[in-house]
Design an enzyme around this catalytic site. Structure first.
Site, PDB file in Angstrom:
ATOM      1  N   ASP A  20       0.853  -1.195   0.000  1.00 51.98           N
ATOM      2  CA  ASP A  20       0.000   0.000   0.000  1.00 51.98           C
ATOM      3  C   ASP A  20       0.884   1.238   0.000  1.00 51.98           C
ATOM      4  OD1 ASP A  20      -1.814   2.139   1.035  1.00 51.98           O
ATOM      5  OD2 ASP A  20      -3.231   0.480   1.243  1.00 51.98           O
TER       6      ASP A  20
ATOM      7  N   SER B  87     -10.579   6.006  -4.656  1.00 52.12           N
ATOM      8  CA  SER B  87     -11.926   5.419  -4.555  1.00 52.12           C
ATOM      9  C   SER B  87     -13.065   6.420  -4.391  1.00 52.12           C
ATOM     10  CB  SER B  87     -11.955   4.442  -3.375  1.00 52.12           C
ATOM     11  OG  SER B  87     -11.851   5.165  -2.154  1.00 52.12           O
TER      12      SER B  87
ATOM     13  N   ASP C 274     -19.828  -1.561  -8.830  1.00 54.31           N
ATOM     14  CA  ASP C 274     -21.057  -1.581  -9.647  1.00 54.31           C
ATOM     15  C   ASP C 274     -21.194  -0.300 -10.476  1.00 54.31           C
ATOM     16  OD1 ASP C 274     -21.654   0.191  -7.571  1.00 54.31           O
ATOM     17  OD2 ASP C 274     -23.534  -0.782  -6.997  1.00 54.31           O
ATOM     18  N   GLU C 275     -20.392   0.741 -10.141  1.00 53.86           N
ATOM     19  CA  GLU C 275     -20.537   2.023 -10.841  1.00 53.86           C
ATOM     20  C   GLU C 275     -20.146   1.944 -12.311  1.00 53.86           C
ATOM     21  OE1 GLU C 275     -19.238   5.491  -8.786  1.00 53.86           O
ATOM     22  OE2 GLU C 275     -19.761   4.691  -6.832  1.00 53.86           O
TER      23      GLU C 275
ATOM     24  N   TYR D  79     -14.048   8.520 -11.817  1.00 51.03           N
ATOM     25  CA  TYR D  79     -13.772   7.325 -11.000  1.00 51.03           C
ATOM     26  C   TYR D  79     -14.298   6.065 -11.689  1.00 51.03           C
ATOM     27  CZ  TYR D  79     -14.635   3.686  -7.524  1.00 51.03           C
ATOM     28  OH  TYR D  79     -14.701   2.471  -6.877  1.00 51.03           O
TER      29      TYR D  79
ATOM     30  N   LYS E  85     -12.296   2.813 -13.321  1.00 48.33           N
ATOM     31  CA  LYS E  85     -12.496   1.420 -12.887  1.00 48.33           C
ATOM     32  C   LYS E  85     -12.965   0.561 -14.071  1.00 48.33           C
ATOM     33  CE  LYS E  85     -12.166  -0.064  -9.213  1.00 48.33           C
ATOM     34  NZ  LYS E  85     -10.989  -0.600  -8.449  1.00 48.33           N
TER      35      LYS E  85
ATOM     36  N   ASN F 225     -20.098  -0.133   0.058  1.00 47.88           N
ATOM     37  CA  ASN F 225     -19.758  -0.762   1.338  1.00 47.88           C
ATOM     38  C   ASN F 225     -19.895   0.249   2.470  1.00 47.88           C
ATOM     39  OD1 ASN F 225     -17.259  -3.328   0.883  1.00 47.88           O
ATOM     40  ND2 ASN F 225     -18.775  -2.651  -0.596  1.00 47.88           N
TER      41      ASN F 225
ATOM     42  N   LYS G 267     -16.807   9.499   2.777  1.00 50.62           N
ATOM     43  CA  LYS G 267     -17.916   8.752   2.196  1.00 50.62           C
ATOM     44  C   LYS G 267     -19.174   8.996   3.033  1.00 50.62           C
ATOM     45  CE  LYS G 267     -15.009   6.897  -0.751  1.00 50.62           C
ATOM     46  NZ  LYS G 267     -13.953   6.039  -0.341  1.00 50.62           N
TER      47      LYS G 267
ATOM     48  N   ARG H 125     -24.020  16.594  -6.892  1.00 50.07           N
ATOM     49  CA  ARG H 125     -22.767  16.125  -7.491  1.00 50.07           C
ATOM     50  C   ARG H 125     -22.918  16.155  -9.016  1.00 50.07           C
ATOM     51  NH1 ARG H 125     -21.097  10.151  -5.708  1.00 50.07           N
ATOM     52  NH2 ARG H 125     -19.936  11.185  -4.052  1.00 50.07           N
TER      53      ARG H 125
HETATM   54  P1  NAD Z   1      -9.924   3.296   0.130  1.00 52.35           P
HETATM   55  O1  NAD Z   1      -9.812   4.607  -0.563  1.00 52.35           O
HETATM   56  O2  NAD Z   1     -10.421   3.241   1.522  1.00 52.35           O
HETATM   57  O3  NAD Z   1      -8.508   2.554   0.110  1.00 52.35           O
HETATM   58  C1  NAD Z   1      -7.670   2.536  -1.007  1.00 52.35           C
HETATM   59  C2  NAD Z   1      -6.295   2.051  -0.584  1.00 52.35           C
HETATM   60  O4  NAD Z   1      -5.454   2.023  -1.747  1.00 52.35           O
HETATM   61  C3  NAD Z   1      -5.614   2.964   0.447  1.00 52.35           C
HETATM   62  O5  NAD Z   1      -5.042   2.191   1.470  1.00 52.35           O
HETATM   63  C4  NAD Z   1      -4.535   3.673  -0.362  1.00 52.35           C
HETATM   64  O6  NAD Z   1      -3.403   4.040   0.406  1.00 52.35           O
HETATM   65  C5  NAD Z   1      -4.200   2.616  -1.409  1.00 52.35           C
HETATM   66  N1  NAD Z   1      -3.625   3.219  -2.626  1.00 52.35           N
HETATM   67  C6  NAD Z   1      -4.094   4.276  -3.324  1.00 52.35           C
HETATM   68  N2  NAD Z   1      -3.258   4.550  -4.350  1.00 52.35           N
HETATM   69  C7  NAD Z   1      -2.244   3.638  -4.297  1.00 52.35           C
HETATM   70  C8  NAD Z   1      -1.075   3.407  -5.077  1.00 52.35           C
HETATM   71  N3  NAD Z   1      -0.753   4.190  -6.117  1.00 52.35           N
HETATM   72  N4  NAD Z   1      -0.271   2.379  -4.738  1.00 52.35           N
HETATM   73  C9  NAD Z   1      -0.571   1.582  -3.667  1.00 52.35           C
HETATM   74  N5  NAD Z   1      -1.641   1.771  -2.879  1.00 52.35           N
HETATM   75  C10 NAD Z   1      -2.467   2.791  -3.183  1.00 52.35           C
HETATM   76  O7  NAD Z   1     -10.808   2.409  -0.852  1.00 52.35           O
HETATM   77  P2  NAD Z   1     -11.927   1.314  -0.526  1.00 52.35           P
HETATM   78  O8  NAD Z   1     -13.216   1.978  -0.356  1.00 52.35           O
HETATM   79  O9  NAD Z   1     -11.422   0.406   0.524  1.00 52.35           O
HETATM   80  O10 NAD Z   1     -11.956   0.547  -1.922  1.00 52.35           O
HETATM   81  C11 NAD Z   1     -11.049  -0.506  -2.191  1.00 52.35           C
HETATM   82  C12 NAD Z   1     -11.324  -1.050  -3.578  1.00 52.35           C
HETATM   83  O11 NAD Z   1     -12.654  -1.522  -3.669  1.00 52.35           O
HETATM   84  C13 NAD Z   1     -11.156  -0.009  -4.697  1.00 52.35           C
HETATM   85  O12 NAD Z   1     -10.561  -0.645  -5.800  1.00 52.35           O
HETATM   86  C14 NAD Z   1     -12.591   0.405  -5.007  1.00 52.35           C
HETATM   87  O13 NAD Z   1     -12.709   0.809  -6.343  1.00 52.35           O
HETATM   88  C15 NAD Z   1     -13.339  -0.883  -4.740  1.00 52.35           C
HETATM   89  N6  NAD Z   1     -14.745  -0.732  -4.319  1.00 52.35           N
HETATM   90  C16 NAD Z   1     -15.070   0.084  -3.274  1.00 52.35           C
HETATM   91  C17 NAD Z   1     -16.397   0.165  -2.861  1.00 52.35           C
HETATM   92  C18 NAD Z   1     -16.824   1.031  -1.695  1.00 52.35           C
HETATM   93  O14 NAD Z   1     -18.005   1.122  -1.413  1.00 52.35           O
HETATM   94  N7  NAD Z   1     -15.913   1.639  -0.958  1.00 52.35           N
HETATM   95  C19 NAD Z   1     -17.372  -0.576  -3.527  1.00 52.35           C
HETATM   96  C20 NAD Z   1     -17.000  -1.381  -4.605  1.00 52.35           C
HETATM   97  C21 NAD Z   1     -15.674  -1.467  -4.985  1.00 52.35           C
HETATM   98  O1  TDX Z   2     -21.610  14.423   1.450  1.00 58.16           O
HETATM   99  C1  TDX Z   2     -22.202  13.628   0.714  1.00 58.16           C
HETATM  100  N1  TDX Z   2     -23.543  13.825   0.459  1.00 58.16           N
HETATM  101  C2  TDX Z   2     -24.262  13.021  -0.362  1.00 58.16           C
HETATM  102  O2  TDX Z   2     -25.463  13.250  -0.571  1.00 58.16           O
HETATM  103  C3  TDX Z   2     -21.552  12.502   0.097  1.00 58.16           C
HETATM  104  C4  TDX Z   2     -20.096  12.244   0.343  1.00 58.16           C
HETATM  105  C5  TDX Z   2     -22.301  11.690  -0.703  1.00 58.16           C
HETATM  106  N2  TDX Z   2     -23.612  11.948  -0.947  1.00 58.16           N
HETATM  107  C6  TDX Z   2     -24.368  11.034  -1.817  1.00 58.16           C
HETATM  108  C7  TDX Z   2     -23.717  10.694  -3.131  1.00 58.16           C
HETATM  109  C8  TDX Z   2     -24.169   9.263  -3.377  1.00 58.16           C
HETATM  110  O3  TDX Z   2     -25.461   9.254  -3.985  1.00 58.16           O
HETATM  111  O4  TDX Z   2     -24.448   9.795  -1.109  1.00 58.16           O
HETATM  112  C9  TDX Z   2     -24.302   8.675  -1.981  1.00 58.16           C
HETATM  113  C10 TDX Z   2     -23.087   7.860  -1.553  1.00 58.16           C
HETATM  114  O5  TDX Z   2     -21.946   8.656  -1.825  1.00 58.16           O
HETATM  115  P1  TDX Z   2     -20.453   8.104  -1.535  1.00 58.16           P
HETATM  116  O6  TDX Z   2     -20.374   7.637  -0.133  1.00 58.16           O
HETATM  117  O7  TDX Z   2     -19.503   9.157  -2.007  1.00 58.16           O
HETATM  118  O8  TDX Z   2     -20.404   6.806  -2.452  1.00 58.16           O
HETATM  119  P2  TDX Z   2     -20.641   6.583  -4.032  1.00 58.16           P
HETATM  120  O9  TDX Z   2     -20.383   7.820  -4.793  1.00 58.16           O
HETATM  121  O10 TDX Z   2     -21.974   5.933  -4.206  1.00 58.16           O
HETATM  122  O11 TDX Z   2     -19.465   5.538  -4.343  1.00 58.16           O
HETATM  123  C11 TDX Z   2     -19.149   4.486  -3.399  1.00 58.16           C
HETATM  124  O12 TDX Z   2     -19.686   3.259  -3.781  1.00 58.16           O
HETATM  125  C12 TDX Z   2     -19.106   2.604  -4.888  1.00 58.16           C
HETATM  126  C13 TDX Z   2     -17.633   4.360  -3.199  1.00 58.16           C
HETATM  127  O13 TDX Z   2     -17.096   5.612  -2.859  1.00 58.16           O
HETATM  128  C14 TDX Z   2     -16.973   3.815  -4.427  1.00 58.16           C
HETATM  129  O14 TDX Z   2     -15.594   3.609  -4.194  1.00 58.16           O
HETATM  130  C15 TDX Z   2     -17.611   2.497  -4.771  1.00 58.16           C
HETATM  131  O15 TDX Z   2     -17.064   1.991  -5.941  1.00 58.16           O
END
Ligand code: NAD
Ligand code: TDX
Length: 350
Positions: A35, A87, A132-133, A156, A160, A186, A195, A287
């Site tokens: 990481d 992300s 899923d995006e 983003y 992906k 998640n 998030k 957004r």
């Molecule tokens: P996050 O942003 O919490 O974590 C990302 C991690 O990647 C961090 O630890 C960061 O330091 C590391 N990273 C970033 N750039 C890097 C680089 N150049 N080299 C090495 N490490 C690097 O993200 P997350 O929410 O845990 O998501 C993880 C994965 O799951 C991502 O690929 C995201 O697209 C995917 N995903 C996330 C969600 C969600 O709801 N969060 C849903 C579906 C898929």
């Molecule tokens: O301040 C906010 N107010 C608001 O209304 C933020 C941060 C978000 N939102 C809305 C935007 C979305 O409709 O809430 C919803 C969720 O937003 P996020 O938490 O930013 O998630 P989203 O854009 O849906 O994307 C997330 O799910 C899919 C993760 O960030 C991605 O990494 C993942 O792939």
């Protein structure tokens, strides 16, 4: 040790839950967490397992080809679970280039390193964690399936989608064993408070406005992070090579309804007057390119492996709220530094 597993992005939100699960459930594996430790990566997420004998951390940037190749030279991985990415959709709107570098070029570096091992006669499974995006935005009806055409709308999701296509190209063209999963939103402990859910929890604790984009009508499907980690474990071991699996929670919520539920949970936990946190809700500018609805059909994964989400949403949300309340130091640490200026830019100066 039977297998050497690389988990990229293992210090992030989902990655840390995947690392913990692999270190604890697979003591026969050597788990290497690589990481870069960007603002989103935090080794404090892993203090409970950092001294386990089957765990190693490497600070590494996946965009740096030399660093990637050196790591592969050292460990000769059997399995790569690739989570490292930028992300956050809002950040991809303000800084798209970073997403192209990390999410696309970083993935290609890992694919090339796996291909070099394949050429040397070693079988390495490349498991790509996606979202899923990539499928775009749904109207009121329907679900994303694995055959839904790609239609990403944000930098983003386009980055992906691009990386998903490249992974499939390395499978078809070079014969690299790959598997991909596309998961819905998640939530749970250790999620960076940019998030929606942890941002709202943090703002409620501090009595700050809760910014709801547009009218709060957008719909997301929410999955507890440990259910995702379990699905990843199952797919890594049982997924068919070349296949894609959708992962979802069967748990759709309109943003405004979710925030109101969270406000009630927080009022209760903080001993505040009923309705107090709801007064913090502030509707703000929408957004750009905001996808209306995501909903996932995960029946392929369930039919092939029996996986179903285990965590009920009300219980998962309560556990999540408790975690942030009990880990105020973690929260304080991650919102100071780099995030403080981003937050000010995003929410205060608007
Ligand atoms: P996050 O942003 O919490 O974590 C990302 C991690 O990647 C961090 O630890 C960061 O330091 C590391 N990273 C970033 N750039 C890097 C680089 N150049 N080299 C090495 N490490 C690097 O993200 P997350 O929410 O845990 O998501 C993880 C994965 O799951 C991502 O690929 C995201 O697209 C995917 N995903 C996330 C969600 C969600 O709801 N969060 C849903 C579906 C898929
Ligand atoms: O301040 C906010 N107010 C608001 O209304 C933020 C941060 C978000 N939102 C809305 C935007 C979305 O409709 O809430 C919803 C969720 O937003 P996020 O938490 O930013 O998630 P989203 O854009 O849906 O994307 C997330 O799910 C899919 C993760 O960030 C991605 O990494 C993942 O792939």
């Amino acid at each position: 040790m039977k297998q050497t597993v690389l988990i990229t992005g293992g210090a992030g939100f989902i990655g840390s839950h995947v690392v913990r699960r692999f270190v604890r459930n697979h003591p026969e594996y050597l788990v290497v967490n690589a990481d870069k430790l960007t603002y989103a990566g935090n080794l404090a997420n892993l203090t409970d397992i950092e001294k386990m004998p089957n765990y190693i951390f490497h600070k590494m940037d996946i965009v740096n080809r030399r660093e990637v190749d050196e790591l592969f030279e050292k460990y000769r991985f059997n399995l790569v679970i690739h989570l490292a990415a930028e992300s956050h959709v809002d950040r991809s709107i303000s800084s798209p280039d970073l997403f192209i570098h990390t999410n696309i070029l970083g993935t290609v570096n890992l694919l090339n390193a796996c291909r070099a091992q394949l050429t040397a006669g070693e079988d390495t499974l490349f498991y790509h964690i996606s979202t899923d995006e990539v499928y775009g935005s749904l109207g009121a009806e329907g679900l994303f399936t694995e055959t839904t055409p790609y239609d990403p709308r944000s930098p983003y999701s386009a980055s992906k989608a691009s990386s998903d296509h490249l992974v499939r190209a390395w499978f078809h063209t070079f014969g690299l064993p790959v598997v991909i999963s596309n998961c819905s939103n998640n939530y749970g402990p250790n999620q960076f408070p940019e998030k929606l859910i942890p941002l709202a929890i943090n703002n409620i604790i501090n009595r700050h406005e809760i910014p709801v984009y547009g009218k709060g009508e957008n719909i997301r499907d929410w999955l507890y992070v440990e259910d995702h980690a379990e699905a990843i474990d199952i797919i890594a071991h049982n997924g068919k090579r070349g296949n894609t699996y959708n992962i979802g929670g069967n748990n759709e919520w309109k943003n405004i309804d979710l925030i109101k539920l969270l406000c009630r949970v927080m009022d209760d936990k903080l001993g505040r007057r009923s309705g107090e946190s709801e007064e913090l809700i502030t509707f703000v500018k929408d957004r750009a390119g905001h996808d209306l609805r995501y909903a996932i059909d995960s029946s392929r994964l369930t039919a092939e492996t029996g996986w179903v989400p285990r965590h009920d949403f009300a219980a998962g949300l309560a556990v999540t709220a408790d975690w942030y309340l009990e880990n105020s130091r973690w929260l304080q640490d991650v919102i100071s530094g780099d995030y403080a200026s981003y937050y000010e830019e995003q929410y205060i100066k608007r």
